[in-house]
Structure formats: C-alpha cells, structure tokens
Design a protein around this motif. Sequence first.
Motif, PDB file in Angstrom:
ATOM      1  N   CYS A 234       4.677  -6.850  -8.455  1.00 60.02           N
ATOM      2  CA  CYS A 234       3.740  -5.767  -7.928  1.00 60.02           C
ATOM      3  C   CYS A 234       4.138  -5.398  -6.474  1.00 60.02           C
ATOM      4  O   CYS A 234       3.831  -3.982  -6.243  1.00 60.02           O
ATOM      5  CB  CYS A 234       2.369  -6.646  -7.737  1.00 60.02           C
ATOM      6  N   HIS A 235       4.479  -6.087  -5.436  1.00 61.18           N
ATOM      7  CA  HIS A 235       4.936  -5.603  -4.377  1.00 61.18           C
ATOM      8  C   HIS A 235       5.961  -4.438  -4.399  1.00 61.18           C
ATOM      9  O   HIS A 235       5.839  -3.579  -3.858  1.00 61.18           O
ATOM     10  CB  HIS A 235       5.473  -6.852  -3.430  1.00 61.18           C
TER      11      HIS A 235
ATOM     12  N   LYS B 133       3.213 -11.369  -8.453  1.00 54.41           N
ATOM     13  CA  LYS B 133       2.959 -10.708  -7.108  1.00 54.41           C
ATOM     14  C   LYS B 133       4.154 -10.150  -6.275  1.00 54.41           C
ATOM     15  O   LYS B 133       4.146  -8.913  -5.947  1.00 54.41           O
ATOM     16  CB  LYS B 133       2.376 -11.764  -6.231  1.00 54.41           C
ATOM     17  N   HIS B 134       5.375 -10.722  -6.630  1.00 56.17           N
ATOM     18  CA  HIS B 134       6.736 -10.228  -6.027  1.00 56.17           C
ATOM     19  C   HIS B 134       6.881  -8.848  -6.817  1.00 56.17           C
ATOM     20  O   HIS B 134       7.077  -7.638  -6.169  1.00 56.17           O
ATOM     21  CB  HIS B 134       7.683 -10.931  -6.271  1.00 56.17           C
TER      22      HIS B 134
ATOM     23  N   GLY C 277       3.123  -2.227  -4.088  1.00 55.33           N
ATOM     24  CA  GLY C 277       3.078  -2.517  -2.820  1.00 55.33           C
ATOM     25  C   GLY C 277       3.859  -1.632  -1.815  1.00 55.33           C
ATOM     26  O   GLY C 277       3.415  -0.848  -0.688  1.00 55.33           O
ATOM     27  N   VAL C 278       5.036  -1.365  -2.313  1.00 54.02           N
ATOM     28  CA  VAL C 278       6.033  -0.443  -1.149  1.00 54.02           C
ATOM     29  C   VAL C 278       5.619   0.917  -1.635  1.00 54.02           C
ATOM     30  O   VAL C 278       5.876   1.878  -0.507  1.00 54.02           O
ATOM     31  CB  VAL C 278       7.303  -0.631  -1.841  1.00 54.02           C
TER      32      VAL C 278
ATOM     33  N   LEU D  51      -1.251  -3.929  -4.498  1.00 54.07           N
ATOM     34  CA  LEU D  51      -1.604  -4.969  -5.604  1.00 54.07           C
ATOM     35  C   LEU D  51      -2.760  -4.768  -6.367  1.00 54.07           C
ATOM     36  O   LEU D  51      -2.607  -5.026  -7.477  1.00 54.07           O
ATOM     37  CB  LEU D  51      -1.636  -6.430  -4.541  1.00 54.07           C
TER      38      LEU D  51
ATOM     39  N   THR E 166      -0.297  -3.610   5.998  1.00 54.05           N
ATOM     40  CA  THR E 166      -0.843  -4.524   5.357  1.00 54.05           C
ATOM     41  C   THR E 166      -1.830  -4.153   4.525  1.00 54.05           C
ATOM     42  O   THR E 166      -2.013  -4.793   3.379  1.00 54.05           O
ATOM     43  CB  THR E 166      -1.358  -5.556   6.254  1.00 54.05           C
TER      44      THR E 166
ATOM     45  N   HIS F  27      -0.305  -2.663   1.299  1.00 54.84           N
ATOM     46  CA  HIS F  27       0.526  -3.510   0.369  1.00 54.84           C
ATOM     47  C   HIS F  27      -0.679  -4.076  -0.490  1.00 54.84           C
ATOM     48  O   HIS F  27      -0.345  -4.372  -1.726  1.00 54.84           O
ATOM     49  CB  HIS F  27       1.161  -4.597   1.214  1.00 54.84           C
ATOM     50  N   LYS F  28      -1.776  -4.407   0.181  1.00 44.54           N
ATOM     51  CA  LYS F  28      -2.974  -5.178  -0.726  1.00 44.54           C
ATOM     52  C   LYS F  28      -3.447  -4.524  -1.404  1.00 44.54           C
ATOM     53  O   LYS F  28      -3.852  -4.608  -2.616  1.00 44.54           O
ATOM     54  CB  LYS F  28      -4.032  -5.847   0.412  1.00 44.54           C
TER      55      LYS F  28
ATOM     56  N   GLU G 174       2.964   1.472   0.970  1.00 46.37           N
ATOM     57  CA  GLU G 174       3.359   1.568   2.026  1.00 46.37           C
ATOM     58  C   GLU G 174       4.121   3.063   2.391  1.00 46.37           C
ATOM     59  O   GLU G 174       3.700   3.693   3.563  1.00 46.37           O
ATOM     60  CB  GLU G 174       4.683   0.599   2.354  1.00 46.37           C
TER      61      GLU G 174
END
Length: 279
Positions: free
Chosen positions: A123-124, A120-121, A128-129, A154, A147, A150-151, A132
Amino acid sequence: MTPEQYVQDKAAASGSSFYYAFLFLPRPRRAAITAFYAFCREVDDVVDEVSDPGVAATKLAWWRNEVAQAFAGRPQHPVMQALMPHTGTYGIEARQLQEVIEGCQMDLEQTRYLDFAGLKHYCHLVAGVVGEGAARIFGQTDPQTTTYAHKLGLALQLTNIIRDVGEDALRGRIYLPVNELQQYDVKAHEILNRVHSERFVTLMKFQAQRAHAAYDEALALLPAADRRAQKPGLMMASIYRTLLREIERDNFQVLNQRVSLTPLRKLWLAWRVQALGRL
C-alpha cells in the motif's frame, strides 16, 4: 494530441474520484497533478490490462527506463513529457515514480499477502508514495504533512481493496491478509469463487474498521498550516470514506458487484470540502 491533452484524457477517462478533487485546483497545480495521476494510471494499467505477465514485466521495465531517461532530459512518452515541466516546481522525484512502478511489479509477482505488514508495504508503494507526491503538488509547507499523506494513502488503498475484492478475485488476487482469512475462517477458494457468507462479512467489518482508523489517524496528522492547501486530499478522504460507509450499509456485497458513488455525489462531496471545509 499534445501531452497535456493526453494526460487530461487519461485522467478523465478513468472515471476516478481523484478527478473531482483536481477540479478546484489552480491551473498550474491541476496540470501537474493530472500528469502525475496519468503516470500512475499508465503503470497500473500495465498490470490490470496485460494478461501475459512476461509482457507486463517488459512494459514495466520500459517505464523504469523511461523515468530515468525523462529525468535525464529525454522524455519520450506523452505522460512524461507533460509531467517533467512540473517536477522541479513541485519537488516530484524519480524515486517516487520508480517506487510506484515497484508496487505495480509486486502485483505481477505476488497474489497473496501473509500478514498486514506485507500488505502495508504494498500500500505504501502504490498509494502512500502517490499521496506524498500529491501533497507536494497541492502546496505542502510543513514536513509533517508527508506523514499525513502516507497515512491517507493507506486509508484510500484499504478502501480500494475492500471495494474491489470481487474484481481482484477474478484476476486470482486476494489482498486480504492470509492470517486474517484464517482468523475469521474464510477460505481462499470462497473468495476466488465469490461466496458471500457471514464469516466473510465479519472479516470485512474488521477490514473496514482498520480503514476508518487510518482515516482518523491521517486527519489527526495533518498540520493546521497545510489544511487549506491539502483540500484535494481531504476531498478524496470524504469521497472514499463515504464509499466505504455505503459498502458497510450494503453488508459488504463486494464479491459480485462494484459499489460506487454517482459523479454528481462525488462532485457534491468535493464541493462541500472546498466551500465549507466539511468532510
């Protein structure tokens, strides 16, 4: 070739579903997201196309410096020359670009993830970034939209992982968490040798359920005030979730082939969100 032509060619040549979501944006936002996406493609290509890890690490270090120099007013690469005029307008930060590079660096240093928390990290950083930054370019007005972005990032990345299991195996990479391979009694060498089995299908059904849950959570997080502005992200959700359902219908035949949607179908899905607001 101008920097703008360079990033346009980079985005179009990738054949990515993202390209179809950009088509409906007003020209300034389309120019910004095209340059932002081209940057992500450049650094991702370093990892995927450079066979020598040492050379790839050197290139990523060059990109880290290039980002720093660009935000200091001295961009050299055409991607950064195309992107920098938009950073102030849309709130694109050097931090975001550096985090994308950090995620690509992980690909050079890590080919397995022990558990979902570690995955998950990753993927962020790589998705996710990106979500954003994209949300800001699309016209975010509500802080809660970050939020959601980010989801959604993912969910999209989990779909990519499911689609690319076979291709990643050819590079010696397995993005399915080790503890989940163990849980479903799927051996790493079976993935690397691209052996399809009922155990593999059961494992992948679990991965798909997680991705679907991420899509549902993302859509629930999107504030109503930003729903219209964030239509390009919703187009991506529609395209990628349709792809995920195709993979499920195909019984997860992802080890020896790449499941994909036709350009016409991607365009139709994007238009449907744009015109009808339907996913």
